[in-house]
Scaffold this motif. Structure first.
Motif, PDB file in Angstrom:
ATOM      1  N   ILE A  42       4.145  16.523   0.503  1.00  9.79           N
ATOM      2  CA  ILE A  42       3.587  16.947   1.786  1.00  9.79           C
ATOM      3  C   ILE A  42       3.505  18.473   1.854  1.00  9.79           C
ATOM      4  CG2 ILE A  42       3.872  16.878   4.298  1.00  9.79           C
ATOM      5  CD1 ILE A  42       3.059  14.227   3.065  1.00  9.79           C
ATOM      6  N   ASP A  43       4.471  19.156   1.257  1.00 10.93           N
ATOM      7  CA  ASP A  43       4.410  20.620   1.180  1.00 10.93           C
ATOM      8  C   ASP A  43       3.162  21.056   0.417  1.00 10.93           C
ATOM      9  OD1 ASP A  43       6.831  20.779   2.532  1.00 10.93           O
ATOM     10  OD2 ASP A  43       8.017  20.908   0.688  1.00 10.93           O
ATOM     11  N   ARG A  44       2.892  20.402  -0.708  1.00 13.40           N
ATOM     12  CA  ARG A  44       1.702  20.747  -1.507  1.00 13.40           C
ATOM     13  C   ARG A  44       0.421  20.458  -0.719  1.00 13.40           C
ATOM     14  NH1 ARG A  44       4.723  18.084  -5.519  1.00 13.40           N
ATOM     15  NH2 ARG A  44       3.298  16.299  -5.525  1.00 13.40           N
ATOM     16  N   PHE A  45       0.430  19.349   0.012  1.00 16.15           N
ATOM     17  CA  PHE A  45      -0.724  18.973   0.838  1.00 16.15           C
ATOM     18  C   PHE A  45      -0.983  20.041   1.897  1.00 16.15           C
ATOM     19  CE2 PHE A  45      -2.261  16.174   4.479  1.00 16.15           C
ATOM     20  CZ  PHE A  45      -3.536  16.008   3.978  1.00 16.15           C
ATOM     21  N   ALA A  46       0.089  20.491   2.567  1.00 19.26           N
ATOM     22  CA  ALA A  46      -0.054  21.514   3.607  1.00 19.26           C
ATOM     23  C   ALA A  46      -0.581  22.821   3.023  1.00 19.26           C
ATOM     24  CB  ALA A  46       1.290  21.728   4.293  1.00 19.26           C
ATOM     25  N   VAL A  79       0.848  -1.201   0.000  1.00 19.65           N
ATOM     26  CA  VAL A  79       0.000   0.000   0.000  1.00 19.65           C
ATOM     27  C   VAL A  79       0.885   1.253   0.000  1.00 19.65           C
ATOM     28  CG1 VAL A  79      -1.914   1.267   1.001  1.00 19.65           C
ATOM     29  CG2 VAL A  79      -1.887  -1.224   1.172  1.00 19.65           C
ATOM     30  N   SER A  80       1.395   1.671   1.176  1.00 15.34           N
ATOM     31  CA  SER A  80       2.334   2.794   1.280  1.00 15.34           C
ATOM     32  C   SER A  80       1.917   4.022   0.467  1.00 15.34           C
ATOM     33  CB  SER A  80       3.740   2.339   0.845  1.00 15.34           C
ATOM     34  OG  SER A  80       4.255   1.373   1.743  1.00 15.34           O
ATOM     35  N   ALA A  81       0.611   4.281   0.394  1.00 15.56           N
ATOM     36  CA  ALA A  81       0.138   5.470  -0.316  1.00 15.56           C
ATOM     37  C   ALA A  81       0.526   6.723   0.459  1.00 15.56           C
ATOM     38  CB  ALA A  81      -1.375   5.409  -0.490  1.00 15.56           C
ATOM     39  N   ASN A  82       0.846   7.794  -0.255  1.00 16.30           N
ATOM     40  CA  ASN A  82       1.191   9.050   0.412  1.00 16.30           C
ATOM     41  C   ASN A  82       0.041   9.502   1.312  1.00 16.30           C
ATOM     42  OD1 ASN A  82       3.623   9.158  -0.939  1.00 16.30           O
ATOM     43  ND2 ASN A  82       2.871  10.518  -2.542  1.00 16.30           N
ATOM     44  N   PRO A  83       0.355  10.036   2.494  1.00 14.13           N
ATOM     45  CA  PRO A  83      -0.703  10.489   3.413  1.00 14.13           C
ATOM     46  C   PRO A  83      -1.249  11.850   3.001  1.00 14.13           C
ATOM     47  CG  PRO A  83       1.434  10.887   4.406  1.00 14.13           C
ATOM     48  CD  PRO A  83       1.696  10.187   3.094  1.00 14.13           C
ATOM     49  N   THR A  84      -1.617  11.941   1.726  1.00 16.18           N
ATOM     50  CA  THR A  84      -2.143  13.201   1.191  1.00 16.18           C
ATOM     51  C   THR A  84      -3.565  13.034   0.676  1.00 16.18           C
ATOM     52  OG1 THR A  84      -1.120  12.657  -0.943  1.00 16.18           O
ATOM     53  CG2 THR A  84       0.124  14.080   0.553  1.00 16.18           C
ATOM     54  N   GLY A  85      -4.134  11.847   0.838  1.00 12.60           N
ATOM     55  CA  GLY A  85      -5.482  11.590   0.372  1.00 12.60           C
ATOM     56  C   GLY A  85      -5.932  10.209   0.796  1.00 12.60           C
ATOM     57  N   PRO A  86      -7.214   9.880   0.595  1.00  5.90           N
ATOM     58  CA  PRO A  86      -7.746   8.572   0.980  1.00  5.90           C
ATOM     59  C   PRO A  86      -7.091   7.445   0.165  1.00  5.90           C
ATOM     60  CG  PRO A  86      -9.511  10.145   0.501  1.00  5.90           C
ATOM     61  CD  PRO A  86      -8.240  10.755   0.007  1.00  5.90           C
ATOM     62  N   THR A 135       4.766  -7.066   8.321  1.00  8.99           N
ATOM     63  CA  THR A 135       4.063  -6.244   7.333  1.00  8.99           C
ATOM     64  C   THR A 135       4.286  -4.778   7.648  1.00  8.99           C
ATOM     65  OG1 THR A 135       2.006  -6.364   8.613  1.00  8.99           O
ATOM     66  CG2 THR A 135       2.332  -7.990   6.870  1.00  8.99           C
ATOM     67  N   GLU A 136       4.472  -3.979   6.597  1.00  9.87           N
ATOM     68  CA  GLU A 136       4.930  -2.611   6.816  1.00  9.87           C
ATOM     69  C   GLU A 136       4.305  -1.646   5.811  1.00  9.87           C
ATOM     70  OE1 GLU A 136       8.686  -2.742   8.423  1.00  9.87           O
ATOM     71  OE2 GLU A 136       9.440  -0.902   7.520  1.00  9.87           O
ATOM     72  N   TYR A 137       3.932  -0.496   6.309  1.00  7.83           N
ATOM     73  CA  TYR A 137       3.409   0.600   5.501  1.00  7.83           C
ATOM     74  C   TYR A 137       4.415   1.747   5.617  1.00  7.83           C
ATOM     75  CZ  TYR A 137      -0.158   3.908   3.755  1.00  7.83           C
ATOM     76  OH  TYR A 137      -0.868   4.851   3.030  1.00  7.83           O
ATOM     77  N   TYR A 138       4.982   2.156   4.497  1.00  5.08           N
ATOM     78  CA  TYR A 138       5.960   3.243   4.481  1.00  5.08           C
ATOM     79  C   TYR A 138       5.219   4.565   4.297  1.00  5.08           C
ATOM     80  CZ  TYR A 138      10.188   5.858   3.102  1.00  5.08           C
ATOM     81  OH  TYR A 138      11.227   6.756   3.021  1.00  5.08           O
ATOM     82  N   VAL A 139       5.284   5.423   5.290  1.00 11.48           N
ATOM     83  CA  VAL A 139       4.577   6.698   5.272  1.00 11.48           C
ATOM     84  C   VAL A 139       5.499   7.773   4.713  1.00 11.48           C
ATOM     85  CG1 VAL A 139       3.332   8.398   6.652  1.00 11.48           C
ATOM     86  CG2 VAL A 139       3.287   5.979   7.325  1.00 11.48           C
ATOM     87  N   ASN A 140       5.217   8.215   3.492  1.00 11.64           N
ATOM     88  CA  ASN A 140       6.018   9.279   2.867  1.00 11.64           C
ATOM     89  C   ASN A 140       5.571  10.632   3.416  1.00 11.64           C
ATOM     90  OD1 ASN A 140       5.589   7.033   0.514  1.00 11.64           O
ATOM     91  ND2 ASN A 140       7.631   7.924   0.423  1.00 11.64           N
ATOM     92  N   ASP A 141       6.031  10.932   4.630  1.00 13.48           N
ATOM     93  CA  ASP A 141       5.590  12.181   5.268  1.00 13.48           C
ATOM     94  C   ASP A 141       6.666  13.259   5.213  1.00 13.48           C
ATOM     95  OD1 ASP A 141       7.321  10.912   6.994  1.00 13.48           O
ATOM     96  OD2 ASP A 141       6.206  11.441   8.804  1.00 13.48           O
ATOM     97  N   ALA A 142       7.541  13.173   4.232  1.00 10.52           N
ATOM     98  CA  ALA A 142       8.568  14.204   4.030  1.00 10.52           C
ATOM     99  C   ALA A 142       8.651  14.491   2.539  1.00 10.52           C
ATOM    100  CB  ALA A 142       9.921  13.729   4.556  1.00 10.52           C
TER     101      ALA A 142
END
Length: 549
Positions: free
Chosen positions: A174-178, A128-135, A163-170
């Motif tokens: 993320i700047d665009r999301f903010a 999965v590891s979807a960016n935390p910028t949307g559902p 099992t691991e989910y990589y959170v791309n929070d950098a």
């Protein structure tokens, strides 16, 4: 007799033959297998061991097969062994030995199909590891279903799996999301390169209520936290837990990128050019060298990938499996080269599976967007359309490299052409048979009273053979990373059970005043063995095995 036990008997016959003829036992394999012949008239099982060993010991395959057939024919439960033209062994079991499998399955219960084939392997499975910028969108849902099913398969085969989910929070996304959240909170439209949709407004409003004077940094931190909480909730509702949500920002904060860079320098693959720091991945087949640190001192995404890879390896994982979307195909070469730059053999330590696109179809037309997300179909849209069980089954039923169209009309239909309904119906039917049997006083009785030799009807034998195939299916699905093999097997098994159940000569429950006998009890063992395998297989898919439908 299970296929595994028969395979052991074949190998034991080979050992006896080798000892009798003074042949070198080192030529014998540590294990062997038997297979179902394509033509049932050729026997119950077939072995190629004579063909495999003949050249090693200087015999013609048929000559070696003749000796093996003689020894194997003495094995209790083996009715006959015939030699095919090329030296293959076609094996038939006696009825009692074949029927014994029903007891084996029922007594093994949850453990039937489990093995230690992958014991000793420590596998990190990232998906999965979807960016935390949307559902989580429908593509992520596919990886959730496949990844969780694969984790279950690997564990059932004895591997230790994290099992691991990589959170791309950098990084820039993320700047665009903010910026998008901050703009929404101030009533302004999203930036041209930002994110839109109802969910952005909802998150922004929630943050604004708690932090009315919050700046962009506040919206960044709070936005990621809230989005990640929603992602966790969506995946939990889909029945997909993770052992670890690993944050990219943690790699930066604890200096993991510097550590990775130092390790790569030690290996001699780092160089400076144009003010930037490069990794010479072309030495290991990549199409170009990769920048680790830009001339302005900023780290690249690839540098974080390197640090993350090293972190996993230092946590003791000997194999890293990553499930990525179709747009990541170019990722494979650079990741393999990066693993080699660390001194690893990527054929042993790294495995990347690429998945294809998924579309949700209604009335023959694709559903292209979610009302809430604005641009994509989300995991909630999928579940709302067809339910969790159907969604998980549909997404894991196909090879990961095959595009999927999920037809809402098909997957919500209570008919046999709906694959998940077809399999779950057998789960419910076998449970119903067991309940009805109890109502009329029919029980399996003690295991010692079971008479497997009574299960001699063709439909009974077909069902026993199908049940015997299950452990090999699980093992192959785990080793090949192909959960869809379990789904297709369950559908075949369901068809075999239906044919057994619908055969008048194989009736399980007594009619009218018919006296309950050993044959009824034997068939109840077979019914309950089917329920066990159906339930076990569905559990590997993360799908329920209902007792009523």
């Amino acid at each position: 007799m299970t296929p595994a036990k028969l395979a052991e008997a074949v190998l034991a016959a080979a050992r006896e033959l080798f000892a009798e003829r003074g042949l070198d036992p080192a030529a014998l394999p540590a294990s062997t297998t038997v297979e179902r012949p394509r033509n049932p008239e050729h026997g119950d099982y077939a072995s190629t061991i004579a063909f495999q060993l003949a050249k090693k010991v200087g015999f013609q395959p048929r000559e070696l097969a003749a000796g093996l057939a003689e020894h194997l024919g003495r094995t209790p439960g083996v009715k006959s062994v015939e030699i095919a033209a090329a030296g293959f062994l076609n094996i038939r079991l006696d009825t009692a030995s074949a029927g014994e499998l029903a007891r084996v399955v029922v007594q093994a219960g949850w453990e039937y199909g489990h093995s230690d084939r992958l014991a000793g392997q420590r596998i990190n499975l990232e998906f999965v590891s979807a960016n935390p910028t949307g559902p989580v969108h429908i593509g992520g849902a596919r990886w959730a279903a496949l990844g969780d099913a694969l984790a279950r398969l690997l564990r059932a085969s004895g591997a230790e799996v994290g099992t691991e989910y990589y959170v791309n929070d950098a990084g820039a996304q993320i700047d665009r999301f903010a910026r998008s959240l901050h703009a929404a909170a101030q009533g302004r439209p999203a930036p041209a390169d930002g994110y839109a949709g109802e969910y952005i407004v909802q998150i922004a409003d929630g943050i604004k209520q708690e932090h009315p004077d919050g700046d962009e940094a506040v919206f960044r931190a709070e936005g990621v936290a809230r989005m990640l909480a929603e992602i966790r909730s969506s995946l939990a509702g889909f029945g997909v837990p993770f052992d670890l949500f690993f944050r990219e920002s943690d790699l930066h904060s604890r200096g993991a990128l510097d550590t990775a860079l130092a390790r790569l320098r030690e290996q001699g693959h780092v160089y400076q050019a144009d003010g930037a720091t490069w990794l010479r991945t072309t030495d290991f087949g990549d199409d170009k060298d990769r920048v680790l640190r830009k001339s302005d001192g900023e780290w690249t995404y690839f540098a974080a990938d390197c640090a993350y890879y090293l972190d996993k390896r230092e946590r003791g994982y000997d194999r890293l499996v990553m499930l990525l979307g179709a747009d990541h195909h170019g990722y494979i070469g650079r990741m393999r080269a990066m693993a080699a730059c660390f001194g690893d053999d990527p054929r042993r330590t790294l495995e990347i599976l690429i998945g294809q696109l998924v579309h949700l179809v209604k009335d023959g037309e694709p559903l292209r967007m979610s009302k809430r997300a604005g641009t994509v179909v989300t995991i909630e849209d999928l579940v709302e359309s067809i339910g969790v069980d159907a969604a998980r089954y549909a997404l894991a039923r196909f090879s990961s490299d095959s595009p999927i169209d999920i037809d809402v009309d098909l997957w919500t239909r209570s008919t046999r052409d709906n694959p998940v309904y077809y399999v779950q119906y057998v789960a419910a039917r076998t449970a119903s048979v067991a309940r009805n049997a109890a109502d009329v006083g029919l029980t399996r009785g003690e295991a010692g009273d079971f008479r497997p030799e009574l299960l001699g009807h063709e439909k009974e034998q077909d069902l026993l053979k199908a049940l015997g195939d299950y452990p090999a299916i699980v093992a192959a699905a785990a080793e090949l990373r192909e959960p869809h093999r379990v789904a297709r097997y369950l559908e075949d098994l369901s068809g075999t059970y239906h044919r057994f159940y619908d055969e008048p000569a194989c009736r399980i429950l007594p009619r009218g005043d018919e006296v309950i006998g050993d044959l009824h009890r034997a068939r109840l063992w077979l019914n309950d063995a089917t329920r066990t395998v159906i339930a076990n297989g569905l559990d590997l898919m993360g799908v329920s095995a209902p007792e009523r439908m």
